[in-house]
Design a protein around this motif. Sequence first.
Motif, mmCIF file in Angstrom:
data_model
loop_
_atom_site.group_PDB
_atom_site.id
_atom_site.type_symbol
_atom_site.label_atom_id
_atom_site.label_comp_id
_atom_site.label_asym_id
_atom_site.label_seq_id
_atom_site.Cartn_x
_atom_site.Cartn_y
_atom_site.Cartn_z
ATOM 1 N N SER A 15 0.839 -1.210 0.000
ATOM 2 C CA SER A 15 0.000 0.000 0.000
ATOM 3 C C SER A 15 0.869 1.252 0.000
ATOM 4 O O SER A 15 0.608 2.202 -0.748
ATOM 5 C CB SER A 15 -0.925 0.029 1.222
ATOM 6 O OG SER A 15 -1.688 -1.154 1.279
ATOM 7 N N ASP A 31 -6.282 -0.016 -3.769
ATOM 8 C CA ASP A 31 -5.864 -1.039 -2.817
ATOM 9 C C ASP A 31 -6.981 -2.085 -2.770
ATOM 10 O O ASP A 31 -8.127 -1.758 -2.444
ATOM 11 C CB ASP A 31 -5.680 -0.363 -1.453
ATOM 12 C CG ASP A 31 -5.023 -1.266 -0.438
ATOM 13 O OD1 ASP A 31 -4.031 -0.837 0.160
ATOM 14 O OD2 ASP A 31 -5.515 -2.395 -0.236
ATOM 15 N N ASP A 33 -7.677 -4.494 -0.768
ATOM 16 C CA ASP A 33 -8.335 -4.627 0.546
ATOM 17 C C ASP A 33 -9.390 -3.530 0.741
ATOM 18 O O ASP A 33 -10.494 -3.791 1.220
ATOM 19 C CB ASP A 33 -7.305 -4.519 1.685
ATOM 20 C CG ASP A 33 -6.495 -5.806 1.882
ATOM 21 O OD1 ASP A 33 -6.967 -6.877 1.460
ATOM 22 O OD2 ASP A 33 -5.401 -5.726 2.461
#
Length: 172
Positions: A15, A31, A33
């Motif tokens: 990240s 990202d 996630d």
Amino acid sequence: MKKIVLLGYMGCGKSTIAQNLSKITNIPFLDLDICIEKRANLSIKEIFEKHGEIYFRKLEHEMFLELLQSSENYIIGLGGGTPCYANNHLLLQRDDIISVYLKASIETLYNRLVHNKSKRPLIADMNEEEMKEFIAKHLFDRSFYYNHAQHKVSVDHKTVEDTVNDILAILA
Ligand SMILES: Nc1ncnc2c1ncn2[C@@H]1O[C@H](COP(=O)(O)OP(=O)(O)OP(=O)(O)O)[C@@H](O)[C@H]1O
Ligand SMILES: O=C(O)C1=C[C@@H](O)[C@@H](O)[C@H](O)C1
Ligand SMILES: [Mg+2]
């Protein structure tokens, strides 16, 4: 321009590196996630707690495919486990993307993860010894999948800027 996919173990810096690379290249960063959290309207931790890991891995695979299929250009930071499930490792070899494995030692990973382990459900409740043993075994199992990336960049003893420059050299 191809999509750039960054992968590697939790805490290797996906990240952080992707955000910095995005600023320099002006290619937007996503990202995986965070995309999953937005889609599920739950944190990763809550998805694991409420629905279990299998449900999470299914969502993760669907979201990864969706991002790869988009016509927009992106830098995509994967989750630490993404390449290791649902044959996602084979997607890393597509010729319409550039995949980069950010390779870190157990020591580097431990030092980076220990500060905010509560956000990472797989290690949240472990002490130092348990964490190091877990990382060592887990990394060994996962290396097979990570090594399907088209490029590998070692991140040990490097600043964020060093690693970003290594990736820029790959893109040049
Ligand atoms: N040289 C460095 N390069 C990248 N990250 C670093 C570096 N030094 C320290 N860090 C720190 O390491 C931590 C982990 O980084 P980051 O959250 O980007 O990892 P990640 O690979 O995205 O992890 P996850 O898979 O859990 O999302 C961050 O707190 C970051 O600031
Ligand atoms: O290594 C893993 O399996 C994970 C890493 C994180 O990025 C999240 O995707 C989740 O916590 C699982
Ligand atoms: Mg991350």
